[in-house]
Design a protein around this motif. Sequence first.
Motif, short mmCIF file in Angstrom:
data_model
loop_
_atom_site.label_atom_id
_atom_site.label_comp_id
_atom_site.label_asym_id
_atom_site.label_seq_id
_atom_site.Cartn_x
_atom_site.Cartn_y
_atom_site.Cartn_z
N HIS A 491 78.20 40.79 32.74
CA HIS A 491 77.04 41.07 33.61
C HIS A 491 77.54 41.40 35.01
O HIS A 491 76.94 41.06 36.02
CB HIS A 491 76.04 39.91 33.63
CG HIS A 491 76.65 38.55 33.84
ND1 HIS A 491 77.09 38.12 35.06
CD2 HIS A 491 76.87 37.55 32.97
CE1 HIS A 491 77.56 36.90 34.94
NE2 HIS A 491 77.44 36.52 33.68
N THR A 492 78.70 42.13 35.01
CA THR A 492 79.32 42.54 36.26
C THR A 492 79.36 44.06 36.34
O THR A 492 79.93 44.71 35.45
CB THR A 492 80.76 41.98 36.35
OG1 THR A 492 80.73 40.56 36.24
CG2 THR A 492 81.42 42.39 37.66
N ALA A 493 78.78 44.61 37.40
CA ALA A 493 78.80 46.06 37.58
C ALA A 493 80.23 46.56 37.68
O ALA A 493 81.06 45.98 38.39
CB ALA A 493 78.00 46.45 38.83
N GLY A 494 80.55 47.62 36.94
CA GLY A 494 81.88 48.21 36.98
C GLY A 494 82.85 47.63 35.99
O GLY A 494 83.98 48.15 35.83
N ALA A 495 82.48 46.53 35.31
CA ALA A 495 83.38 45.92 34.32
C ALA A 495 83.63 46.94 33.20
O ALA A 495 82.71 47.55 32.68
CB ALA A 495 82.77 44.64 33.76
N GLY A 517 71.41 45.40 29.86
CA GLY A 517 71.43 46.45 30.85
C GLY A 517 71.89 47.78 30.28
O GLY A 517 71.86 48.00 29.06
N ARG A 518 72.31 48.65 31.18
CA ARG A 518 72.78 49.98 30.79
C ARG A 518 74.30 50.06 30.93
O ARG A 518 74.88 49.48 31.83
CB ARG A 518 72.11 51.04 31.67
CG ARG A 518 70.63 51.21 31.37
CD ARG A 518 69.94 52.10 32.36
NE ARG A 518 68.56 52.38 31.97
CZ ARG A 518 67.60 52.78 32.79
NH1 ARG A 518 67.88 53.00 34.09
NH2 ARG A 518 66.38 53.00 32.35
N ASP A 532 71.09 52.76 27.11
CA ASP A 532 70.22 51.69 27.57
C ASP A 532 70.08 50.67 26.45
O ASP A 532 69.57 50.97 25.36
CB ASP A 532 68.85 52.27 27.91
CG ASP A 532 67.93 51.25 28.59
OD1 ASP A 532 68.28 50.04 28.59
OD2 ASP A 532 66.86 51.64 29.09
N ASN A 533 70.56 49.44 26.67
CA ASN A 533 70.54 48.42 25.63
C ASN A 533 69.33 47.49 25.70
O ASN A 533 69.28 46.48 24.99
CB ASN A 533 71.82 47.56 25.70
CG ASN A 533 73.03 48.34 25.23
OD1 ASN A 533 72.92 49.31 24.50
ND2 ASN A 533 74.21 47.91 25.67
N TYR A 534 68.34 47.84 26.53
CA TYR A 534 67.11 47.04 26.54
C TYR A 534 66.32 47.29 25.26
O TYR A 534 66.22 48.41 24.77
CB TYR A 534 66.23 47.39 27.74
CG TYR A 534 64.83 46.85 27.58
CD1 TYR A 534 64.55 45.51 27.82
CD2 TYR A 534 63.79 47.69 27.14
CE1 TYR A 534 63.27 45.01 27.64
CE2 TYR A 534 62.50 47.18 26.97
CZ TYR A 534 62.25 45.84 27.21
OH TYR A 534 60.99 45.35 27.01
N GLN A 564 73.18 48.57 36.11
CA GLN A 564 71.79 49.02 36.17
C GLN A 564 71.04 48.55 34.93
O GLN A 564 71.64 48.16 33.94
CB GLN A 564 71.73 50.55 36.29
CG GLN A 564 72.44 51.09 37.53
CD GLN A 564 72.51 52.60 37.53
OE1 GLN A 564 72.18 53.27 36.55
NE2 GLN A 564 72.96 53.16 38.65
N ARG A 565 69.70 48.63 35.01
CA ARG A 565 68.91 48.17 33.87
C ARG A 565 67.59 48.93 33.78
O ARG A 565 67.14 49.54 34.76
CB ARG A 565 68.62 46.67 34.00
CG ARG A 565 67.83 46.29 35.25
CD ARG A 565 67.66 44.77 35.33
NE ARG A 565 66.97 44.36 36.55
CZ ARG A 565 65.65 44.27 36.70
NH1 ARG A 565 64.86 44.58 35.67
NH2 ARG A 565 65.12 43.88 37.83
N ASN A 566 67.03 48.86 32.62
CA ASN A 566 65.68 49.36 32.39
C ASN A 566 64.71 48.51 33.20
O ASN A 566 64.89 47.29 33.29
CB ASN A 566 65.37 49.25 30.88
CG ASN A 566 64.04 49.88 30.50
OD1 ASN A 566 62.99 49.45 30.96
ND2 ASN A 566 64.10 50.87 29.63
N PRO A 567 63.67 49.10 33.80
CA PRO A 567 62.74 48.29 34.59
C PRO A 567 62.14 47.11 33.82
O PRO A 567 61.78 46.09 34.42
CB PRO A 567 61.66 49.30 34.99
CG PRO A 567 62.36 50.62 34.99
CD PRO A 567 63.36 50.53 33.90
N ALA A 568 62.03 47.22 32.50
CA ALA A 568 61.45 46.14 31.71
C ALA A 568 62.45 45.03 31.40
O ALA A 568 62.06 43.95 30.95
CB ALA A 568 60.88 46.69 30.41
#
Length: 713
Positions: A491-495, A517-518, A532-534, A564-568
């Motif tokens: 859950h780390t951006a850029g990982a 997230g995405r 998008d994995n939501y 990043q993530r889906n708004p939902a």
Amino acid sequence: MSRAAPPSRLIAALLLAAAVSVVGTGPAEAADSTVTVNLAAPGKTPTRAGAGFLYGLTQNGVGPADSLLQPLRPTLFRGGGARIAGHGWLGDGYRAGTGYQVRVTSAIDQARRVTAAPYNATYHLLVSDVWGADTEQPANTVYPCDNGDCTNWRSFITQLVTDVKASGVRVRYDIWNEPDGTGFWPRGVNSAQYYQMWNTAVTEIRRLDPAAVIVGPSYSGYNHGWLDAWLARTKADGTLPGVLNWHFGNDPLADSNDAKAIMSARGVGPLPMTIDEYLFSQQQQPGYLAWYLARLAPSDVSAAAHAIWSDCCTAGTLDSVLWNGQPTGQWWVYRAYAQLTGNLVAVSGGTGVAATAAVDQGAGRAVALLGNQTGQTGTTSIAFSGIPSWLLSGGRTRVTVQRIPDQSPLAAPIVVSSADLTVTGGALTVPVTMVSGTDAYTVTLGNPIDGGTGGGVSVVDANAADFTYGTGWGLTTGVADMYAGTANWSHTAGATATFRFTGTQVALRAVRDVDQGRMTVSVDGGPPTTVDNYAAARNASGVVWTSPTLANGQHTLTIVNTGQRNPASTGINIALDRADVTAAAPPAVIDGNDGRFVYSAGWGLATGIADMYAGTANWSFTTGSTAQLPFTGTRVALHAVRDVDQQIIAVSVDGGAESLVDNYAPARNASGVVWTSPVLAAGQHTLRVRVTGTKHPASSGWNVAIDSADVTA
């Protein structure tokens, strides 16, 4: 019983009995167990006893295609025209009319195909099918020897044997199917009328054809008491068969041992034994089939036929082993079974599981085929001992584990793992995690069998060494709904994570859930694709992205958490499950006698050769004789005999320069690769083999014998 289905009430009763007494109600987690395979104890040559089919062919015998039938190397077929319109001799008013003729023609057509090369199989002709006893008889049927009158029955036998002899096809006569009250013979098991019928048929068949082989009694299941009484009576009457057979049973090894004991006690035989129908409908899945074949291997049963519960009786599906003309999981079990060549080896141990294994130096491999009887999951370890030195390179051997799931259709087995592993003291233990209780598995040391590293789909856990993780990734274990119970998450951006693989395509599986997230995925530094994995509902192991088809070779998949993530979505988590890697298709095997090879004058054909593909050798010792194989692909490998009496051949492709290949060897290798072409442009090519008339000084002869060719697409 023959799968010309009996009345529905009887089917229901039999299925219920089978479900209670033979198979558990569902998969069960079992304690880990170990199966020991001793490669230093080679035994008999594999007989492929279980490679038989009841009503497996089309009415005229031409289906299924050789490409689906030859790889299974079948040994037994059984039929007699059941359910073909006209109802046989019975439907013609107890005479030889059109109903009789269409059934006997079908049986002869089928037998003509499979008893000839390259199959050289045995055909059991169901006499009662041709007569009309396929469970569709009317209530007023007059059965053979009713009221003590066997006259019409004798006339039928005379007509049948006369017609079969006139065809020139050799069959074995299976006189009456399941004569124990299953809808085929309602006059009583081992009744006085039954023995009248049996004795009349045996006497008449042997009068007309003294060399004929008779099969019986074909009971619907193994029954000690029935068989004991039957052997005593037929011995006394002088009407013992040439082959003793029965259908179904709980364990073929135990049943065959019991039958041998009865024969010994009665002073009979020993007669060859066959099981002309096996596997109830709920047992027809890869795991149970592989278990049954393993129990059959150490028995003295010479042949057995897969039963049919649907598609009866001329659909050409090999008793539903094919689905819409395509292989199923069961087909791939039979394919693996056919590749148990060389010598069977000693196998022991296991709880609820069984394996059959063989070692073959000529093929460069040892193979274990693993199945289970109880529908269990868990881990079974295959403990190999006595591993020969020729399987080793630098103290290591290639180990390939394949899973054969219960799928219809199934394009190829799933390659669970393939790696070079260290052998210590001639021993190696390979754990096999049984994902489903209906799966079968193969474990191969050395050259993989079909579906190995040369083809099929490999499943690679995201926690395997081929995945590499940078900072910002963690590991969770014990996740029940994920492959191997592990999740590699971030859950780390850029990982960033990378996966290196060899193949032609990759499919990535990851968690889709409300907190995911995405991420981006890319192959070989190409443009990234955002995924998008939501999802509103959890799917822990579905495919989230599939690559385009790639050139066969090494590639690198890169996965990046975008932050990043889906708004939902409630989070930016990424959780990787596994990757499915598609490898290049395995080479197509073309038998030297399947019609695609074109031979000049000076060639002959030998059949029944156990150590050659399809049992055939195309041979020549005539200088200048040629054999040509037109093919479509990018490479071809020629298999031929190497032995003490072989000479030198010249091999070329598309009229190019010839390569001289010396097939002399001090020890026989009947089916090894003697020459491989360079990589060719995709398209049509022609392989040419020429007999040179020259030989090694040590060779004792001038022979050339072609086995087969492998063509790479």
